[in-house]
Design an enzyme around this catalytic site. Structure first.
Site, PDB file in Angstrom:
ATOM      1  N   THR A 162     -11.906   1.311   6.120  1.00 13.49           N
ATOM      2  CA  THR A 162     -11.392   1.410   7.495  1.00 13.49           C
ATOM      3  C   THR A 162     -12.313   0.679   8.487  1.00 13.49           C
ATOM      4  O   THR A 162     -11.836   0.170   9.497  1.00 13.49           O
ATOM      5  CB  THR A 162     -11.197   2.880   7.916  1.00 13.49           C
ATOM      6  N   ILE A 194     -10.100   8.149   7.280  1.00 12.98           N
ATOM      7  CA  ILE A 194     -11.474   8.507   6.912  1.00 12.98           C
ATOM      8  C   ILE A 194     -12.376   7.309   7.188  1.00 12.98           C
ATOM      9  O   ILE A 194     -12.016   6.169   6.856  1.00 12.98           O
ATOM     10  CB  ILE A 194     -11.569   8.869   5.407  1.00 12.98           C
ATOM     11  N   THR A 202     -14.804   4.789   6.301  1.00 15.81           N
ATOM     12  CA  THR A 202     -15.365   4.205   5.074  1.00 15.81           C
ATOM     13  C   THR A 202     -15.432   2.693   5.293  1.00 15.81           C
ATOM     14  O   THR A 202     -14.875   2.177   6.272  1.00 15.81           O
ATOM     15  CB  THR A 202     -14.451   4.466   3.847  1.00 15.81           C
ATOM     16  N   TYR A 215       0.844  -1.202   0.000  1.00 16.91           N
ATOM     17  CA  TYR A 215       0.000   0.000   0.000  1.00 16.91           C
ATOM     18  C   TYR A 215       0.879   1.252   0.000  1.00 16.91           C
ATOM     19  O   TYR A 215       0.690   2.168  -0.801  1.00 16.91           O
ATOM     20  CB  TYR A 215      -0.927  -0.025   1.215  1.00 16.91           C
TER      21      TYR A 215
HETATM   22  P1  NAP Z   1     -13.369   1.506   0.029  1.00 17.11           P
HETATM   23  O1  NAP Z   1     -14.493   1.886   0.890  1.00 17.11           O
HETATM   24  O2  NAP Z   1     -12.763   0.150   0.169  1.00 17.11           O
HETATM   25  O3  NAP Z   1     -13.748   1.751  -1.498  1.00 17.11           O
HETATM   26  C1  NAP Z   1     -12.809   1.440  -2.494  1.00 17.11           C
HETATM   27  C2  NAP Z   1     -13.500   1.428  -3.820  1.00 17.11           C
HETATM   28  O4  NAP Z   1     -12.542   1.045  -4.818  1.00 17.11           O
HETATM   29  C3  NAP Z   1     -14.645   0.409  -3.888  1.00 17.11           C
HETATM   30  O5  NAP Z   1     -15.749   1.010  -4.517  1.00 17.11           O
HETATM   31  C4  NAP Z   1     -14.054  -0.704  -4.736  1.00 17.11           C
HETATM   32  O6  NAP Z   1     -15.017  -1.372  -5.508  1.00 17.11           O
HETATM   33  C5  NAP Z   1     -13.135   0.075  -5.647  1.00 17.11           C
HETATM   34  N1  NAP Z   1     -12.175  -0.814  -6.303  1.00 17.11           N
HETATM   35  C6  NAP Z   1     -11.301  -1.670  -5.744  1.00 17.11           C
HETATM   36  N2  NAP Z   1     -10.623  -2.330  -6.710  1.00 17.11           N
HETATM   37  C7  NAP Z   1     -11.107  -1.846  -7.900  1.00 17.11           C
HETATM   38  C8  NAP Z   1     -10.803  -2.119  -9.253  1.00 17.11           C
HETATM   39  N3  NAP Z   1      -9.889  -3.036  -9.614  1.00 17.11           N
HETATM   40  N4  NAP Z   1     -11.458  -1.435 -10.210  1.00 17.11           N
HETATM   41  C9  NAP Z   1     -12.403  -0.526  -9.881  1.00 17.11           C
HETATM   42  N5  NAP Z   1     -12.751  -0.244  -8.614  1.00 17.11           N
HETATM   43  C10 NAP Z   1     -12.098  -0.901  -7.638  1.00 17.11           C
HETATM   44  O7  NAP Z   1     -12.150   2.524   0.224  1.00 17.11           O
HETATM   45  P2  NAP Z   1     -12.112   4.093   0.586  1.00 17.11           P
HETATM   46  O8  NAP Z   1     -11.721   4.205   2.005  1.00 17.11           O
HETATM   47  O9  NAP Z   1     -13.318   4.784   0.096  1.00 17.11           O
HETATM   48  O10 NAP Z   1     -10.822   4.501  -0.272  1.00 17.11           O
HETATM   49  C11 NAP Z   1     -10.919   5.188  -1.516  1.00 17.11           C
HETATM   50  C12 NAP Z   1      -9.515   5.652  -1.885  1.00 17.11           C
HETATM   51  O11 NAP Z   1      -9.015   6.503  -0.851  1.00 17.11           O
HETATM   52  C13 NAP Z   1      -8.512   4.505  -2.025  1.00 17.11           C
HETATM   53  O12 NAP Z   1      -7.609   4.784  -3.071  1.00 17.11           O
HETATM   54  C14 NAP Z   1      -7.794   4.537  -0.677  1.00 17.11           C
HETATM   55  O13 NAP Z   1      -6.494   3.990  -0.764  1.00 17.11           O
HETATM   56  C15 NAP Z   1      -7.758   6.019  -0.411  1.00 17.11           C
HETATM   57  N6  NAP Z   1      -7.574   6.376   1.002  1.00 17.11           N
HETATM   58  C16 NAP Z   1      -8.493   5.992   1.937  1.00 17.11           C
HETATM   59  C17 NAP Z   1      -8.278   6.365   3.269  1.00 17.11           C
HETATM   60  C18 NAP Z   1      -9.234   5.994   4.375  1.00 17.11           C
HETATM   61  O14 NAP Z   1      -8.897   6.206   5.550  1.00 17.11           O
HETATM   62  N7  NAP Z   1     -10.435   5.485   4.093  1.00 17.11           N
HETATM   63  C19 NAP Z   1      -7.131   7.092   3.612  1.00 17.11           C
HETATM   64  C20 NAP Z   1      -6.227   7.439   2.617  1.00 17.11           C
HETATM   65  C21 NAP Z   1      -6.460   7.088   1.306  1.00 17.11           C
HETATM   66  P3  NAP Z   1     -15.348  -2.948  -5.360  1.00 17.11           P
HETATM   67  O15 NAP Z   1     -16.658  -2.990  -4.676  1.00 17.11           O
HETATM   68  O16 NAP Z   1     -15.431  -3.415  -6.772  1.00 17.11           O
HETATM   69  O17 NAP Z   1     -14.233  -3.586  -4.592  1.00 17.11           O
END
Ligand code: NAP
Length: 242
Positions: free
Chosen positions: A187, A182, A184, A149
């Site tokens: 997390t 965040i 989500t 990651y």
């Molecule tokens: P999340 O709730 O797990 O959502 C991730 C999304 O990405 C899901 O809709 C998932 O869809 C999609 N995804 C995964 N693999 C994919 C693929 N091969 N093609 C298309 N879609 C795909 O995560 P989140 O917390 O919202 O995170 C969103 C972004 O923010 C990520 O890049 C994460 O690294 C970044 N981020 C999050 C945090 C945090 O604390 N939450 C902090 C820093 C950065 P599926 O249903 O198909 O799996």
């Protein structure tokens, strides 16, 4: 509520979490939003006001060519790309399998490159565009474990700077967005002690909300950030200031 009026925006991973909020806030701000996901979130995305659903696995170049080709054919342009889709693994260097390394790189890093590669020709032709690549605080700082990651989020940070410099005179801006912790589904699925640790280390002492990231994405996507490229927008409750 009109900061993105007239803009055509593609958002990846838009079915839940941060991507869902970005798609909803973009639509509220007047954008035509192509909200994409791998397919598991179709029930949520299909037919929502202001959102057009397209199936898109970010690790598939065929999917990118199909979706961007369709968007350009129907809307005549692509103004904004938000490379949001991402996955996480927690293993340190010596416990990470080759398969997991390749899976994380394929989605977080290669997926971001494929997305930029797919939209840049249209943005060059129209002489304008804004690309927002979602990295993380773990793209520029470290916490133990999660090697793949960290590697990919650091790559997204620097890939954004390279693309920003490359296309700076073509009207295409490229910036990276760096969320802290965040709330989500990502997390929510983590071990409670991991979450307590990161929130405890966050100076503001709380988790961020997806909409607090979406508002940053609106700024980077909109003309309000017109002189900003190659920059890192950190939204993390003060984490990286320490
Ligand atoms: P999340 O709730 O797990 O959502 C991730 C999304 O990405 C899901 O809709 C998932 O869809 C999609 N995804 C995964 N693999 C994919 C693929 N091969 N093609 C298309 N879609 C795909 O995560 P989140 O917390 O919202 O995170 C969103 C972004 O923010 C990520 O890049 C994460 O690294 C970044 N981020 C999050 C945090 C945090 O604390 N939450 C902090 C820093 C950065 P599926 O249903 O198909 O799996």
């Amino acid at each position: 509520m009109s900061r993105l009026t007239g803009k055509v925006a593609i958002v990846t991973g838009a079915g839940r979490g941060i991507g869902q909020s970005i798609a909803e806030v973009f639509a509220r701000e007047g954008a035509t939003v192509i909200a994409t996901s791998r397919g598991s979130d179709v029930d949520y995305l299909d037919g929502r006001p202001g959102l057009e659903y397209q199936q898109l696995d970010v690790s598939s170049d065929d999917d990118w060519q199909r979706v961007v080709g369709d968007v350009v054919a129907r809307h005549g342009r692509v103004d904004v790309l938000v490379n949001n889709a991402g996955i996480i693994t927690y293993e340190p260097v010596h416990e990470l399998s080759v398969e997991d390394w390749q899976r994380v790189v394929a989605i977080n890093q290669t997926g971001t490159w494929l997305g930029m590669r797919a939209v840049v020709p249209a943005m060059l032709a129209q002489g304008a565009g804004s690309i927002v690549n979602v990295s993380s605080i773990w793209g520029s700082a470290a916490v133990a474990g999660g090697h793949a990651y960290h590697a990919t989020k650091g790559a997204v940070r620097n890939m954004s700077k390279n693309a920003a410099i490359t296309y700076a005179r073509d009207g295409i801006r490229v910036n990276s967005l760096h969320p802290g912790f965040i709330s989500t589904p990502l997390t929510d699925a983590q071990a409670p002690d991991v979450n307590e640790y990161v929130v405890g280390q966050t100076p503001m002492g709380r988790a961020g909300k997806p909409e607090e990231i979406a508002q940053g994405a609106v700024f980077l996507a909109s003309d309000d950030s017109g002189f900003m490229t190659g920059a890192e927008l950190v939204i993390d409750g003060g984490y990286l200031a320490q």
